[in-house]
Design a protein around this motif. Structure first.
Motif, short mmCIF file in Angstrom:
data_model
loop_
_atom_site.label_atom_id
_atom_site.label_comp_id
_atom_site.label_asym_id
_atom_site.label_seq_id
_atom_site.Cartn_x
_atom_site.Cartn_y
_atom_site.Cartn_z
N UNK A 118 0.97 -1.24 0.20
CA UNK A 118 -0.47 0.23 -0.01
C UNK A 118 0.77 1.40 0.10
N UNK A 119 0.33 2.31 -1.03
CA UNK A 119 1.18 3.62 -0.73
C UNK A 119 0.00 4.36 -1.22
N UNK A 120 1.08 5.84 -2.28
CA UNK A 120 0.86 6.16 -3.32
C UNK A 120 1.35 6.40 -5.01
N UNK A 121 0.52 5.37 -5.78
CA UNK A 121 0.87 5.17 -6.53
C UNK A 121 1.58 6.81 -8.07
N UNK A 122 2.47 6.70 -8.48
CA UNK A 122 3.22 7.85 -8.96
C UNK A 122 3.36 7.23 -10.76
#
Length: 133
Positions: free
Chosen positions: A108-112
């Motif tokens: 999980x995390x922020x996609x760039x």
């Protein structure tokens, strides 16, 4: 102050992750949630108008390699869930125990977007038990 003239003792609450044994946050018969519960399919992950939201994805590591990013070591892996794939990059790491091709992972995390690919930098991750790939 208590009756003895001492400050009251603090009582600490222990934090439990959602789906951990002993929590009641699912409608499963057992104590554990499946690995992909609450996960988004990789092909459905995109930067939306609200900005980069935190996503949770599950899949299998297809390739793992070491590279250099801005002069520092980085471990890169391709995570595939059958609908699409994305790159997972841990900056400052040359290797991580258990991160190997064929291993099932929830991240999980922020996609760039980087060079036309979706990338999760330094995600939180959970290795799934072997044999459940």
């Amino acid at each position: 102050m208590s009756a003895e003239g001492r400050p009251p003792r603090r009582r600490w609450k222990l934090f439990q992750w959602p789906g951990a044994k002993g929590t009641d946050d699912g409608d499963l018969a057992g104590d554990e949630q499946p690995a992909d519960a609450g996960c988004t399919r990789i092909r459905d992950c995109a930067e939306g108008p609200k900005g980069r939201e935190v996503v949770r994805v599950a899949g299998t590591l297809r390739a793992v390699s070491e590279r250099t990013v801005a002069g520092m070591p980085a471990l890169q892996a391709e995570l595939d869930d059958g609908s699409a794939s994305l790159d997972v990059v841990w900056l400052g790491r040359r290797s991580i125990a258990g991160i190997e091709p064929g291993r099932a992972v929830v991240a999980s995390g922020r996609i760039v977007r980087s060079h036309g690919r979706q990338v999760l930098f330094n995600p939180r991750y959970q290795l799934q038990p072997r044999g459940q790939e």
